[in-house]
Design a protein around this motif. Structure first.
Motif, PDB file in Angstrom:
ATOM      1  N   TRP A  17      -5.962  -2.520  -7.342  1.00 11.98           N
ATOM      2  CA  TRP A  17      -6.410  -1.485  -6.412  1.00 11.98           C
ATOM      3  C   TRP A  17      -7.633  -1.910  -5.640  1.00 11.98           C
ATOM      4  O   TRP A  17      -8.478  -2.645  -6.133  1.00 11.98           O
ATOM      5  N   GLU A  18      -7.768  -1.362  -4.440  1.00 14.87           N
ATOM      6  CA  GLU A  18      -9.033  -1.481  -3.722  1.00 14.87           C
ATOM      7  C   GLU A  18     -10.037  -0.574  -4.426  1.00 14.87           C
ATOM      8  O   GLU A  18      -9.667   0.377  -5.105  1.00 14.87           O
ATOM      9  N   HIS A  69       0.841  -1.195   0.000  1.00 15.87           N
ATOM     10  CA  HIS A  69       0.000   0.000   0.000  1.00 15.87           C
ATOM     11  C   HIS A  69       0.876   1.245   0.000  1.00 15.87           C
ATOM     12  O   HIS A  69       2.082   1.156   0.161  1.00 15.87           O
ATOM     13  N   GLN A  89      -8.395   8.472  -9.454  1.00 15.63           N
ATOM     14  CA  GLN A  89      -8.865   7.615 -10.536  1.00 15.63           C
ATOM     15  C   GLN A  89      -7.839   7.591 -11.671  1.00 15.63           C
ATOM     16  O   GLN A  89      -7.490   6.524 -12.175  1.00 15.63           O
ATOM     17  N   SER A 112      -2.064   1.026 -13.262  1.00 21.70           N
ATOM     18  CA  SER A 112      -2.568  -0.294 -13.637  1.00 21.70           C
ATOM     19  C   SER A 112      -2.244  -0.624 -15.091  1.00 21.70           C
ATOM     20  O   SER A 112      -1.797  -1.729 -15.400  1.00 21.70           O
ATOM     21  N   PHE A 144     -10.563   4.606  -1.876  1.00 22.33           N
ATOM     22  CA  PHE A 144      -9.451   5.089  -1.057  1.00 22.33           C
ATOM     23  C   PHE A 144     -10.041   5.646   0.228  1.00 22.33           C
ATOM     24  O   PHE A 144     -11.226   5.959   0.314  1.00 22.33           O
ATOM     25  N   SER A 189      -7.449  -7.409 -10.101  1.00 24.28           N
ATOM     26  CA  SER A 189      -7.408  -5.988  -9.776  1.00 24.28           C
ATOM     27  C   SER A 189      -6.262  -5.701  -8.810  1.00 24.28           C
ATOM     28  O   SER A 189      -6.040  -6.427  -7.846  1.00 24.28           O
ATOM     29  N   LYS A 201      -4.659   5.695 -10.557  1.00 26.80           N
ATOM     30  CA  LYS A 201      -4.888   4.249 -10.546  1.00 26.80           C
ATOM     31  C   LYS A 201      -4.904   3.681 -11.961  1.00 26.80           C
ATOM     32  O   LYS A 201      -4.325   2.630 -12.227  1.00 26.80           O
TER      33      LYS A 201
END
Length: 122
Positions: free
Chosen positions: A62-63, A4, A22, A29, A66, A60, A25
């Motif tokens: 990312w969670e 993290h 956004q 990714s 956030f 995925s 991420k």
């Protein structure tokens, strides 16, 4: 941190903090997925972020959300920066914040070999 990260940011001039995250991420990714598909310089630690083997399908990174915390005072900014810089020390990953390569500690200390360049927080 291996699994993290913490980000201290101000209000963006355009958009919202959610939009900024956004875009961040999406870009990270896409870059990591591209590297994985091409098998270019993907470390085992990056693969562990997905908990997959190199031959498994992509999941995925990312969670979905956030967790934000509004910082309103200089005292709270310093408190949060200290927490962020001490995080790898408390986890036993390094002996001193300056030893964590991906930390902003070196930048805040104005060290010449800082890996991450920042806009300084007053």
């Amino acid at each position: 941190m291996p699994e993290h990260f913490h980000l201290l940011m101000g209000e963006p001039k355009v958009g919202t903090p959610s939009l900024v995250l956004q875009v961040l991420k999406q870009r990270v990714s896409r870059k990591l997925r591209q590297r994985m598909r091409q098998r270019k310089s993907v470390s085992s630690s990056q693969l562990r972020l997905w908990n997959e083997s190199p031959d498994a399908g992509l999941r995925s990174l990312w969670e979905r959300r956030f967790y934000d915390f509004n910082v309103w005072s200089r005292k709270k900014k310093i408190e949060k920066l200290n927490y962020m810089h001490m995080n790898p020390v408390k986890r036993g990953l390094v002996a001193h914040p300056k030893d964590w390569r991906w930390s902003t500690f070196a930048s805040y200390q104005r060290l010449p070999d800082a890996l991450i360049q920042i806009d300084y927080v007053d």
